[in-house]
Design a protein around this motif. Sequence first.
Motif, PDB file in Angstrom:
ATOM      1  N   ASN A  41       0.840  -1.193   0.000  1.00 27.52           N
ATOM      2  CA  ASN A  41       0.000   0.000   0.000  1.00 27.52           C
ATOM      3  C   ASN A  41       0.874   1.242   0.000  1.00 27.52           C
ATOM      4  OD1 ASN A  41      -2.643  -1.181   0.197  1.00 27.52           O
ATOM      5  ND2 ASN A  41      -2.103  -1.762   2.274  1.00 27.52           N
ATOM      6  N   VAL A  42       0.503   2.195  -0.860  1.00 25.85           N
ATOM      7  CA  VAL A  42       1.239   3.447  -0.938  1.00 25.85           C
ATOM      8  C   VAL A  42       0.263   4.610  -0.823  1.00 25.85           C
ATOM      9  CG1 VAL A  42       3.061   2.450  -2.376  1.00 25.85           C
ATOM     10  CG2 VAL A  42       1.145   3.602  -3.467  1.00 25.85           C
ATOM     11  N   GLY A  43       0.818   5.756  -0.481  1.00 18.51           N
ATOM     12  CA  GLY A  43       0.056   6.994  -0.470  1.00 18.51           C
ATOM     13  C   GLY A  43       0.701   7.968  -1.427  1.00 18.51           C
ATOM     14  N   ILE A  44      -0.104   8.797  -2.027  1.00 19.75           N
ATOM     15  CA  ILE A  44       0.401   9.811  -2.959  1.00 19.75           C
ATOM     16  C   ILE A  44       0.092  11.182  -2.393  1.00 19.75           C
ATOM     17  CG2 ILE A  44       0.144  10.829  -5.247  1.00 19.75           C
ATOM     18  CD1 ILE A  44      -0.413   8.040  -6.324  1.00 19.75           C
ATOM     19  N   ILE A  45       1.127  12.009  -2.300  1.00 20.42           N
ATOM     20  CA  ILE A  45       0.947  13.407  -1.919  1.00 20.42           C
ATOM     21  C   ILE A  45       1.221  14.235  -3.165  1.00 20.42           C
ATOM     22  CG2 ILE A  45       1.657  15.277  -0.402  1.00 20.42           C
ATOM     23  CD1 ILE A  45       2.670  13.185   1.587  1.00 20.42           C
ATOM     24  N   LYS A  89       0.536  -0.600 -12.104  1.00 21.05           N
ATOM     25  CA  LYS A  89       1.223  -1.506 -13.026  1.00 21.05           C
ATOM     26  C   LYS A  89       2.225  -2.392 -12.288  1.00 21.05           C
ATOM     27  CE  LYS A  89       3.670  -1.536 -17.417  1.00 21.05           C
ATOM     28  NZ  LYS A  89       4.205  -0.729 -18.506  1.00 21.05           N
ATOM     29  N   ALA A  90       2.842  -1.857 -11.239  1.00 19.48           N
ATOM     30  CA  ALA A  90       3.830  -2.605 -10.452  1.00 19.48           C
ATOM     31  C   ALA A  90       3.176  -3.533  -9.426  1.00 19.48           C
ATOM     32  CB  ALA A  90       4.780  -1.635  -9.753  1.00 19.48           C
ATOM     33  N   GLY A  91       1.857  -3.451  -9.300  1.00 21.41           N
ATOM     34  CA  GLY A  91       1.163  -4.317  -8.356  1.00 21.41           C
ATOM     35  C   GLY A  91       0.934  -3.712  -6.991  1.00 21.41           C
ATOM     36  N   ALA A  92       1.233  -2.427  -6.833  1.00 22.34           N
ATOM     37  CA  ALA A  92       0.986  -1.739  -5.563  1.00 22.34           C
ATOM     38  C   ALA A  92      -0.437  -1.184  -5.558  1.00 22.34           C
ATOM     39  CB  ALA A  92       1.991  -0.615  -5.358  1.00 22.34           C
ATOM     40  N   HIS A  93      -0.952  -0.940  -4.384  1.00 24.56           N
ATOM     41  CA  HIS A  93      -2.277  -0.348  -4.248  1.00 24.56           C
ATOM     42  C   HIS A  93      -2.141   1.050  -3.650  1.00 24.56           C
ATOM     43  CE1 HIS A  93      -6.008   0.535  -1.906  1.00 24.56           C
ATOM     44  NE2 HIS A  93      -6.512   0.271  -3.086  1.00 24.56           N
ATOM     45  N   VAL A  94      -2.687   2.027  -4.350  1.00 23.73           N
ATOM     46  CA  VAL A  94      -2.722   3.386  -3.805  1.00 23.73           C
ATOM     47  C   VAL A  94      -3.869   3.419  -2.798  1.00 23.73           C
ATOM     48  CG1 VAL A  94      -3.040   5.836  -4.281  1.00 23.73           C
ATOM     49  CG2 VAL A  94      -1.792   4.394  -5.917  1.00 23.73           C
ATOM     50  N   ARG A  95      -3.525   3.663  -1.552  1.00 23.81           N
ATOM     51  CA  ARG A  95      -4.514   3.639  -0.468  1.00 23.81           C
ATOM     52  C   ARG A  95      -5.044   5.033  -0.146  1.00 23.81           C
ATOM     53  NH1 ARG A  95      -5.847  -0.229   3.663  1.00 23.81           N
ATOM     54  NH2 ARG A  95      -6.248   0.760   5.662  1.00 23.81           N
ATOM     55  N   GLY A 131       1.406  13.046  -9.941  1.00 22.25           N
ATOM     56  CA  GLY A 131       0.718  12.086  -9.094  1.00 22.25           C
ATOM     57  C   GLY A 131      -0.052  11.065  -9.908  1.00 22.25           C
ATOM     58  N   GLU A 132      -0.693  11.531 -10.975  1.00 21.90           N
ATOM     59  CA  GLU A 132      -1.430  10.616 -11.853  1.00 21.90           C
ATOM     60  C   GLU A 132      -0.493   9.587 -12.482  1.00 21.90           C
ATOM     61  OE1 GLU A 132      -3.308  13.238 -14.633  1.00 21.90           O
ATOM     62  OE2 GLU A 132      -4.815  13.904 -13.175  1.00 21.90           O
ATOM     63  N   LYS A 133       0.663  10.046 -12.945  1.00 20.96           N
ATOM     64  CA  LYS A 133       1.634   9.129 -13.559  1.00 20.96           C
ATOM     65  C   LYS A 133       2.139   8.106 -12.536  1.00 20.96           C
ATOM     66  CE  LYS A 133       3.194  12.346 -17.115  1.00 20.96           C
ATOM     67  NZ  LYS A 133       2.585  11.688 -18.248  1.00 20.96           N
ATOM     68  N   HIS A 134       2.409   8.556 -11.327  1.00 15.71           N
ATOM     69  CA  HIS A 134       2.887   7.633 -10.293  1.00 15.71           C
ATOM     70  C   HIS A 134       1.793   6.655  -9.866  1.00 15.71           C
ATOM     71  CE1 HIS A 134       6.908   9.083  -9.899  1.00 15.71           C
ATOM     72  NE2 HIS A 134       6.500  10.330  -9.704  1.00 15.71           N
ATOM     73  N   ALA A 135       0.557   7.104  -9.854  1.00 17.68           N
ATOM     74  CA  ALA A 135      -0.549   6.204  -9.520  1.00 17.68           C
ATOM     75  C   ALA A 135      -0.652   5.086 -10.552  1.00 17.68           C
ATOM     76  CB  ALA A 135      -1.856   6.985  -9.438  1.00 17.68           C
ATOM     77  N   ALA A 136      -0.538   5.440 -11.828  1.00 16.15           N
ATOM     78  CA  ALA A 136      -0.592   4.430 -12.889  1.00 16.15           C
ATOM     79  C   ALA A 136       0.589   3.467 -12.782  1.00 16.15           C
ATOM     80  CB  ALA A 136      -0.609   5.110 -14.258  1.00 16.15           C
ATOM     81  N   ALA A 137       1.760   4.001 -12.492  1.00 18.75           N
ATOM     82  CA  ALA A 137       2.956   3.158 -12.354  1.00 18.75           C
ATOM     83  C   ALA A 137       2.834   2.234 -11.147  1.00 18.75           C
ATOM     84  CB  ALA A 137       4.206   4.028 -12.235  1.00 18.75           C
ATOM     85  N   ALA A 138       2.284   2.726 -10.053  1.00 17.05           N
ATOM     86  CA  ALA A 138       2.102   1.893  -8.860  1.00 17.05           C
ATOM     87  C   ALA A 138       1.175   0.728  -9.169  1.00 17.05           C
ATOM     88  CB  ALA A 138       1.553   2.735  -7.710  1.00 17.05           C
TER      89      ALA A 138
END
Length: 118
Positions: A2-6, A21-27, A12-19
């Motif tokens: 689980n990750v958080g985006i600030i 794709k990598a199998g992480a969940h934006v919480r 932020g949108e690009k990192h959310a998509a990358a997360a």
Amino acid sequence: MNVGIIGAGTIGEKHAAAAKKAGAHVRWVVDVDRERAERLALVCEAQPAQSAAELWSDPAVAAVIVGTPNRWHEELAIQSLQAGKDVFLEKPMALSAAQCRSINAAARANGRVLQIGF
């Protein structure tokens, strides 16, 4: 993981998509613009946080992605590290070499991973 985006702007949108794709969940998604945070949270199936403190207090979040305007990098990275989160910090790391040293010191002091997005 689980990750958080600030920072829910374009970065932020690009990192959310990358997360995802990598199998992480934006919480959590945090942004000073609440509507922007809510939009990205909806896309990520995440929660829009009222503040970064809400994200930092969640023990399920392992890492924080900081993609805010540069002037906030030092403060948000250090607070994330002090909260026990690993940090992916968007470039530039900070506005001065002294700020970079402060962020590095916080990572070492808290035994956390710090990655800069270059």
